[in-house]
Design a protein around this motif. Structure first.
Motif, PDB file in Angstrom:
ATOM      1  N   UNK A   1      11.487  -1.162   4.583  1.00 35.09           N
ATOM      2  CA  UNK A   1      12.670  -1.716   3.925  1.00 35.09           C
ATOM      3  C   UNK A   1      12.277  -2.233   2.548  1.00 35.09           C
ATOM      4  N   UNK A   2      12.999  -1.767   1.531  1.00 33.14           N
ATOM      5  CA  UNK A   2      12.736  -2.170   0.161  1.00 33.14           C
ATOM      6  C   UNK A   2      13.990  -2.825  -0.404  1.00 33.14           C
ATOM      7  N   UNK A   3      13.847  -4.053  -0.866  1.00 34.26           N
ATOM      8  CA  UNK A   3      14.985  -4.802  -1.401  1.00 34.26           C
ATOM      9  C   UNK A   3      15.464  -4.166  -2.708  1.00 34.26           C
TER      10      UNK A   3
ATOM     11  N   UNK B   1       0.834  -1.213   0.000  1.00 35.74           N
ATOM     12  CA  UNK B   1       0.000   0.000   0.000  1.00 35.74           C
ATOM     13  C   UNK B   1       0.863   1.255   0.000  1.00 35.74           C
ATOM     14  N   UNK B   2       1.885   1.276   0.832  1.00 37.94           N
ATOM     15  CA  UNK B   2       2.759   2.446   0.909  1.00 37.94           C
ATOM     16  C   UNK B   2       3.521   2.653  -0.397  1.00 37.94           C
ATOM     17  N   UNK B   3       4.024   1.575  -0.972  1.00 38.65           N
ATOM     18  CA  UNK B   3       4.767   1.662  -2.232  1.00 38.65           C
ATOM     19  C   UNK B   3       3.843   2.135  -3.354  1.00 38.65           C
TER      20      UNK B   3
ATOM     21  N   UNK C   1       1.679   8.849  -6.600  1.00 36.77           N
ATOM     22  CA  UNK C   1       1.943  10.286  -6.451  1.00 36.77           C
ATOM     23  C   UNK C   1       3.099  10.713  -7.349  1.00 36.77           C
ATOM     24  N   UNK C   2       4.172   9.938  -7.346  1.00 41.31           N
ATOM     25  CA  UNK C   2       5.343  10.276  -8.156  1.00 41.31           C
ATOM     26  C   UNK C   2       5.022  10.197  -9.645  1.00 41.31           C
ATOM     27  N   UNK C   3       4.173   9.254 -10.025  1.00 35.95           N
ATOM     28  CA  UNK C   3       3.780   9.147 -11.426  1.00 35.95           C
ATOM     29  C   UNK C   3       3.080  10.427 -11.884  1.00 35.95           C
TER      30      UNK C   3
ATOM     31  N   UNK D   1      12.233   8.549  -0.254  1.00 33.49           N
ATOM     32  CA  UNK D   1      11.620   9.360   0.811  1.00 33.49           C
ATOM     33  C   UNK D   1      10.716   8.492   1.681  1.00 33.49           C
ATOM     34  N   UNK D   2       9.957   7.619   1.064  1.00 31.63           N
ATOM     35  CA  UNK D   2       9.095   6.695   1.809  1.00 31.63           C
ATOM     36  C   UNK D   2       9.924   5.862   2.784  1.00 31.63           C
TER      37      UNK D   2
END
Length: 151
Positions: free
Chosen positions: A70-72, A8-10, A16-18, A62-63
């Motif tokens: 944590x994003x791989x 959900x956060x990603x 938003x960035x798109x 930023x997220x």
């Protein structure tokens, strides 16, 4: 953080960035030239996709910084790569128009388009724009699944 929460956060960050990258970061030249046949169009489209992908990467950074999610790195690369390729494909314009024709959406794609030789539809409310943005949002969903699924 659960994978559903990460997803959900990603997705929100990518969405938003798109919007920012596709409308504010993209230059006027890129917007006008990215669908032109030949190398001029290809180069303009690549430049647009690179700045758009950088905008999305910055949003995800930023997220992660603010929330601690944590994003791989490989998942980020795969997700952003899939999104970038799909964005380039659609933004070359003839590809998305042909897909719309092939699935019976050609009339909707043409909805609101200016008549040849006239600028009588100076707005974003066209079928082409709606199909373009929905294509991109669908791929944002896929990118978020890729990123969250492996993180």
């Amino acid at each position: 953080m659960s994978s559903a929460t990460t997803f959900a956060a990603v997705f929100v960050a990518l969405f938003a960035a798109h919007s920012v990258g596709d409308h504010w970061v993209q230059t006027h030249h890129q917007a006008c030239a990215k669908g032109v046949p030949g190398w001029e169009g290809r180069i303009a489209c690549v430049k647009h996709v690179l700045t758009l992908t950088a905008t999305k990467a910055a949003a995800l950074a930023a997220l992660a910084l603010v929330t601690g999610v944590r994003l791989a790195p490989l998942a980020l690369l795969a997700g952003l790569g899939a999104d970038a390729l799909s964005h380039y494909w659609a933004d070359r314009r003839t590809t998305l128009a042909r897909l719309a024709d092939a699935i019976g959406k050609g009339g909707f794609y043409q909805l609101g388009a200016p008549r040849p030789g006239h600028d009588d539809a100076p707005h974003l409310g066209t079928g082409a724009y709606a199909l373009d943005q929905s294509w991109h949002i669908g791929w944002l969903f896929a990118a978020a699944l890729i990123i969250a699924g492996a993180s």
